[in-house]
Design a protein around this motif. Structure first.
Motif, mmCIF file in Angstrom:
data_model
loop_
_atom_site.group_PDB
_atom_site.id
_atom_site.type_symbol
_atom_site.label_atom_id
_atom_site.label_comp_id
_atom_site.label_asym_id
_atom_site.label_seq_id
_atom_site.Cartn_x
_atom_site.Cartn_y
_atom_site.Cartn_z
ATOM 1 N N UNK A 128 30.487 68.515 28.146
ATOM 2 C CA UNK A 128 30.530 69.215 26.870
ATOM 3 C C UNK A 128 31.765 70.114 26.786
ATOM 4 N N UNK A 129 32.042 70.830 27.904
ATOM 5 C CA UNK A 129 33.193 71.721 27.926
ATOM 6 C C UNK A 129 34.494 70.935 27.800
ATOM 7 N N UNK A 130 34.549 69.776 28.477
ATOM 8 C CA UNK A 130 35.745 68.935 28.378
ATOM 9 C C UNK A 130 35.950 68.433 26.953
ATOM 10 N N UNK A 131 34.864 68.113 26.272
ATOM 11 C CA UNK A 131 34.966 67.647 24.883
ATOM 12 C C UNK A 131 35.505 68.740 23.974
ATOM 13 N N UNK A 144 37.296 71.303 24.897
ATOM 14 C CA UNK A 144 38.701 71.535 25.264
ATOM 15 C C UNK A 144 39.604 70.462 24.664
ATOM 16 N N UNK A 145 39.143 69.227 24.679
ATOM 17 C CA UNK A 145 39.920 68.134 24.089
ATOM 18 C C UNK A 145 40.096 68.355 22.582
ATOM 19 N N UNK A 146 39.010 68.712 21.900
ATOM 20 C CA UNK A 146 39.083 68.967 20.452
ATOM 21 C C UNK A 146 40.001 70.146 20.148
ATOM 22 N N UNK A 147 39.950 71.161 20.997
ATOM 23 C CA UNK A 147 40.809 72.330 20.818
ATOM 24 C C UNK A 147 42.285 71.933 20.927
ATOM 25 N N UNK A 148 42.601 71.116 21.920
ATOM 26 C CA UNK A 148 43.974 70.643 22.077
ATOM 27 C C UNK A 148 44.423 69.828 20.870
ATOM 28 N N UNK A 149 43.576 68.940 20.404
ATOM 29 C CA UNK A 149 43.919 68.105 19.244
ATOM 30 C C UNK A 149 44.122 68.967 17.999
ATOM 31 N N UNK A 159 55.114 72.176 19.718
ATOM 32 C CA UNK A 159 54.425 70.899 19.880
ATOM 33 C C UNK A 159 54.673 70.307 21.266
ATOM 34 N N UNK A 160 55.916 70.356 21.709
ATOM 35 C CA UNK A 160 56.236 69.842 23.053
ATOM 36 C C UNK A 160 55.477 70.623 24.113
ATOM 37 N N UNK A 161 55.469 71.941 23.985
ATOM 38 C CA UNK A 161 54.766 72.781 24.958
ATOM 39 C C UNK A 161 53.272 72.481 24.972
ATOM 40 N N UNK A 162 52.697 72.299 23.799
ATOM 41 C CA UNK A 162 51.263 72.027 23.715
ATOM 42 C C UNK A 162 50.923 70.661 24.312
ATOM 43 N N UNK A 163 51.763 69.675 24.088
ATOM 44 C CA UNK A 163 51.528 68.351 24.671
ATOM 45 C C UNK A 163 51.569 68.432 26.195
ATOM 46 N N UNK A 164 52.513 69.203 26.737
ATOM 47 C CA UNK A 164 52.600 69.357 28.197
ATOM 48 C C UNK A 164 51.348 70.050 28.734
ATOM 49 N N UNK A 165 50.900 71.110 28.054
ATOM 50 C CA UNK A 165 49.678 71.801 28.483
ATOM 51 C C UNK A 165 48.480 70.858 28.411
ATOM 52 N N UNK A 166 48.410 70.076 27.349
ATOM 53 C CA UNK A 166 47.340 69.080 27.203
ATOM 54 C C UNK A 166 47.339 68.114 28.391
ATOM 55 N N UNK A 167 48.511 67.687 28.813
ATOM 56 C CA UNK A 167 48.611 66.754 29.934
ATOM 57 C C UNK A 167 48.199 67.417 31.249
#
Length: 340
Positions: free
Chosen positions: A1-4, A6-11, A47-55
């Motif tokens: 649930x937490x991963x979901x 976090x994923x939605x937050x990143x998106x 956007x670049x920074x956020x994509x790196x954090x997401x990864x």
């Protein structure tokens, strides 16, 4: 649930930054507004920074290599901070209609030297914290200077809504302080910089920083919307889609002209008459409502920018507003029929 979650937050963050970026590209392509280019650059960095954090949060193989690289040479984060700092200064120059000064260049160079030389120390928690806080100190210093400068600017000198610019600067200072405190806690109490025993762990996200970037997202969405409204009004004036001029009585004098090239719009003229503008102030006011800059007004009327600023100041006093966006809102709400 937490991963979901976090994923939605990143998106959500990626979509927010992408939306402003796309809006800026459209504004630049369709309206050629100066503010669009530095904002595009700033949100491209976000956007670049956020994509790196997401990864780093969802790709274990990536985060292992990224953290080791960060400990030795945090080049990616250095580029992110320098890019964000540069475009922030450029946005300030556009909003206040000023040139990029040597002092701003020196500040940018000083930040770059800080970001380059601090990682050369012992590569521990303290050095990591100092590395991150160089950019926050930059934001606090620039925002404090911006507040000081705004208090001394003529309302006709800046591009954006004064109240929102001031609020954005105040929030930048407050949230930057929160970022410093959050970074201190995370770096000294959550992260682990022990490379030898293989327990290296770096938490890349700063939630306070996300909040600040969302504040910028809201600010530039509003600013871009205002820019489009000004352009739409100009297009409507030029295409004749405004309300038709009220029929004049035979003995009435002809409507005054805004410029030798075009007849004045009826609503703009009635608005100018309602707030008791002089003939020259009417000309400046109508060009101002069409989204022209001070320099463009000066070129159209063949007067100096200083004279334009003086007329704009007088217009604002008579309309009881403090900047051009308040004047636009007052004009939008104005009905010529009420003065007939």
């Amino acid at each position: 649930m937490l991963d979901t979650l976090n994923f939605c937050y990143n998106i959500f963050l990626i979509l927010a930054y992408t939306s402003v970026l796309s809006f800026g590209v459209c504004l630049n392509m369709m309206r050629k507004r100066n503010i669009a280019v530095p904002v595009i650059g700033l949100f491209a960095v976000f956007l670049v920074d956020e994509v790196i954090i997401f990864m780093t949060e969802f790709l274990p193989n990536f985060v292992a290599g990224y953290n080791k690289t960060f400990i030795h040479t945090p080049s990616v984060k250095t580029v992110v901070f320098l890019g964000a700092a540069f475009f922030t200064l450029r946005i300030w120059c556009v909003l206040t209609r000023t040139q990029f000064s040597p002092v701003q260049g020196i500040i940018l160079i000083a930040l770059g030297l800080w970001l380059i030389f601090i990682p050369m120390l012992n590569k521990g928690a303290l050095e990591s914290w100092l590395f991150f806080e160089g950019y926050q100190v930059f934001l606090i210093a620039v925002s404090s200077y911006g507040l000081w400068k705004l208090a001394r600017l003529n309302p006709g000198d800046y591009e954006g809504p004064f109240g929102w610019i001031r609020l954005a600067l105040v929030l930048t200072i407050l949230i930057s302080v929160a970022i410093i405190l959050e970074d201190y806690y995370v770096i000294f109490h959550v992260d682990n910089y022990n490379i030898e025993n293989g327990s290296l762990f770096i938490f890349s996200r700063c939630f306070s920083e996300d909040v600040l970037r969302l504040v910028y997202t809201a600010f530039f969405f509003r600013l871009f919307y205002k820019q489009f409204r000004l352009s739409w009004m100009t297009d409507s004036d030029e295409s004749g889609h405004q309300a038709a001029p009220e029929p004049q009585a035979p003995e009435a004098p002809p409507a005054p002209q805004i410029s030798p090239d075009a007849a004045a719009d009826y609503k703009q003229l009635k608005f100018a008459q309602e707030i008791l503008l002089t003939e020259r102030e009417r000309e400046v006011c109508c060009l101002l409502l069409q989204g022209n800059t001070n320099q463009e007004i000066a070129d159209r009327l063949h007067i100096s920018t200083g004279t334009v600023k003086a007329h704009i100041h007088s217009i604002f006093q008579k309309a009881q507003v403090t900047h051009r966006y308040e004047l636009l809102r007052q004009f939008d709400a104005f009905s010529p029929e009420q003065t007939s």
